[in-house]
Design a protein around this motif. Structure first.
Motif, short mmCIF file in Angstrom:
data_model
loop_
_atom_site.label_atom_id
_atom_site.label_comp_id
_atom_site.label_asym_id
_atom_site.label_seq_id
_atom_site.Cartn_x
_atom_site.Cartn_y
_atom_site.Cartn_z
N LYS A 174 -7.72 10.18 -5.70
CA LYS A 174 -7.14 8.97 -5.14
C LYS A 174 -6.28 8.31 -6.21
O LYS A 174 -6.71 8.22 -7.36
CB LYS A 174 -8.24 8.01 -4.70
N CYS A 175 -5.10 7.88 -5.84
CA CYS A 175 -4.22 7.19 -6.78
C CYS A 175 -4.94 5.97 -7.35
O CYS A 175 -5.53 5.19 -6.62
CB CYS A 175 -2.93 6.78 -6.07
N LYS A 176 -4.90 5.84 -8.67
CA LYS A 176 -5.64 4.75 -9.33
C LYS A 176 -5.09 3.38 -8.99
O LYS A 176 -5.76 2.38 -9.15
CB LYS A 176 -5.58 4.94 -10.86
N GLU A 177 -3.85 3.36 -8.54
CA GLU A 177 -3.20 2.08 -8.25
C GLU A 177 -3.38 1.68 -6.77
O GLU A 177 -3.82 0.59 -6.47
CB GLU A 177 -1.71 2.19 -8.60
N CYS A 178 -3.06 2.60 -5.86
CA CYS A 178 -3.03 2.22 -4.44
C CYS A 178 -4.09 2.94 -3.60
O CYS A 178 -4.25 2.63 -2.43
CB CYS A 178 -1.65 2.47 -3.86
N GLY A 179 -4.78 3.89 -4.18
CA GLY A 179 -5.86 4.55 -3.45
C GLY A 179 -5.44 5.69 -2.53
O GLY A 179 -6.27 6.33 -1.89
N TYR A 221 -1.71 8.92 -10.63
CA TYR A 221 -1.08 8.07 -9.63
C TYR A 221 -0.29 8.89 -8.62
O TYR A 221 0.11 10.02 -8.90
CB TYR A 221 -0.12 7.08 -10.31
N CYS A 222 -0.01 8.27 -7.47
CA CYS A 222 0.89 8.90 -6.51
C CYS A 222 2.32 8.72 -7.05
O CYS A 222 2.53 7.91 -7.95
CB CYS A 222 0.73 8.26 -5.14
N ASP A 223 3.26 9.46 -6.47
CA ASP A 223 4.63 9.42 -7.00
C ASP A 223 5.22 8.01 -7.00
O ASP A 223 5.88 7.62 -7.95
CB ASP A 223 5.54 10.35 -6.18
N GLU A 224 4.94 7.28 -5.90
CA GLU A 224 5.53 5.96 -5.80
C GLU A 224 5.00 5.00 -6.87
O GLU A 224 5.77 4.28 -7.49
CB GLU A 224 5.26 5.38 -4.41
N CYS A 225 3.67 5.01 -7.06
CA CYS A 225 3.09 4.12 -8.06
C CYS A 225 3.56 4.53 -9.45
O CYS A 225 3.79 3.69 -10.31
CB CYS A 225 1.57 4.13 -7.97
N LYS A 226 3.68 5.84 -9.64
CA LYS A 226 4.13 6.34 -10.93
C LYS A 226 5.51 5.76 -11.25
O LYS A 226 5.76 5.29 -12.36
CB LYS A 226 4.18 7.87 -10.91
ZN LIG Z 1 -0.29 5.03 -5.50
#
Ligand SMILES: [Zn+2]
Length: 259
Positions: A216-221, A233-238
């Motif tokens: 799970k992305c550490k920022e948005c899950g 992280y997912c690409d967007e959060c990255k």
């Molecule tokens: Zn994310």
């Protein structure tokens, strides 16, 4: 097409992030946000409209209030008509997973998994459970292209038809009309083995079940395929984090030059 599992949570998340979160779904997201203002904050129509416009302006300074008047009005009216759709989670049972695994082809498995989820979602939201002489089934009425997009299975139309034909031949689904499929491998009695609680990238939940590295992305899950140990992280959060870092270093350098 299935977009959000829990609209109330999604509205809160949009407000937190101060932006639209889905691609090409502005009307839909505005409707969810309108529901928030109407049902959670008790605002009337004009106030809700005002809030939506405020949100759009915050999301983009290119937002054209006059051009988008209809979208805003429709969002408010749509929200007035139907309340929140809040599903806490969709359970998938061992029996259903075992059945999917018999396909023994990850692309085919993904499509079957997606169809199962969509049909369960529809059953929750619209109560589309049906029964005929042979069996109980749930309905899917999405376009093939949408089903395959969610399943992340690319390919030509012939490939798609081939996969659907296999699912029909092996008793997974039954096609009643062009975009209307009955999903036949529903297990209502079984206990949930995996629970879907987030619709973003949800096909990865199946990948995780069959042993792929998914986190799970550490920022948005959001679920993310783990390419290596550094993936967090997912690409967007990255991208967002990188932008913030760049901005920070820019400010730092700016101070340095100004001194
Ligand atoms: Zn994310």
């Amino acid at each position: 097409m299935i977009k959000v599992l829990n609209e109330e949570k999604h509205a809160q998340y949009m407000l937190e992030k101060k932006k639209f979160l889905l691609k090409r779904s502005m009307s839909y997201e505005l409707r969810i946000l309108a529901k928030h203002y109407i049902y959670n904050e008790g605002l009337n129509r004009p106030k809700t409209r005002e809030k939506l416009i405020e949100f759009c302006k915050e999301d983009s300074d290119k937002f054209d209030e006059i051009q988008c008047r209809n979208i805003i009005n429709n969002a408010v009216e749509g929200a007035k008509k139907y309340g929140f759709v809040n599903i806490e989670g969709i359970n998938i049972t061992q029996k259903e997973l075992d059945k999917i695994k018999t396909l023994n082809n990850i692309r085919h498995e993904r499509v079957a998994f997606i169809m199962l989820i969509i049909s369960k979602f529809n059953n929750y939201v619209y109560n589309f459970k049906h029964q005929d002489k042979e069996s109980e089934y749930y309905l899917v009425f999405d376009k093939l292209s949408d089903i395959f997009k969610l399943a992340k299975v690319s390919g030509k139309q012939e490939d798609r038809i081939k996969i659907m034909k296999r699912l029909i031949d092996e008793g997974f689904i039954y096609m009643s009309t062009a975009c209307n499929y009955k999903v036949l491998f529903i297990d209502e009695e079984g206990e949930g083995i995996i629970e879907l609680d987030d619709i973003r990238e949800f096909v990865l939940l199946y990948e995780k079940y069959v042993g792929c590295k998914v986190i799970k992305c550490k920022e948005c899950g959001q679920l993310v395929r783990q390419k290596n140990n550094r993936t967090k992280y997912c690409d967007e959060c990255k991208k967002e984090i990188k932008n913030k870092q760049n901005l920070k270093s820019w400010h730092k350098n700016k101070d340095k030059y100004e001194n």
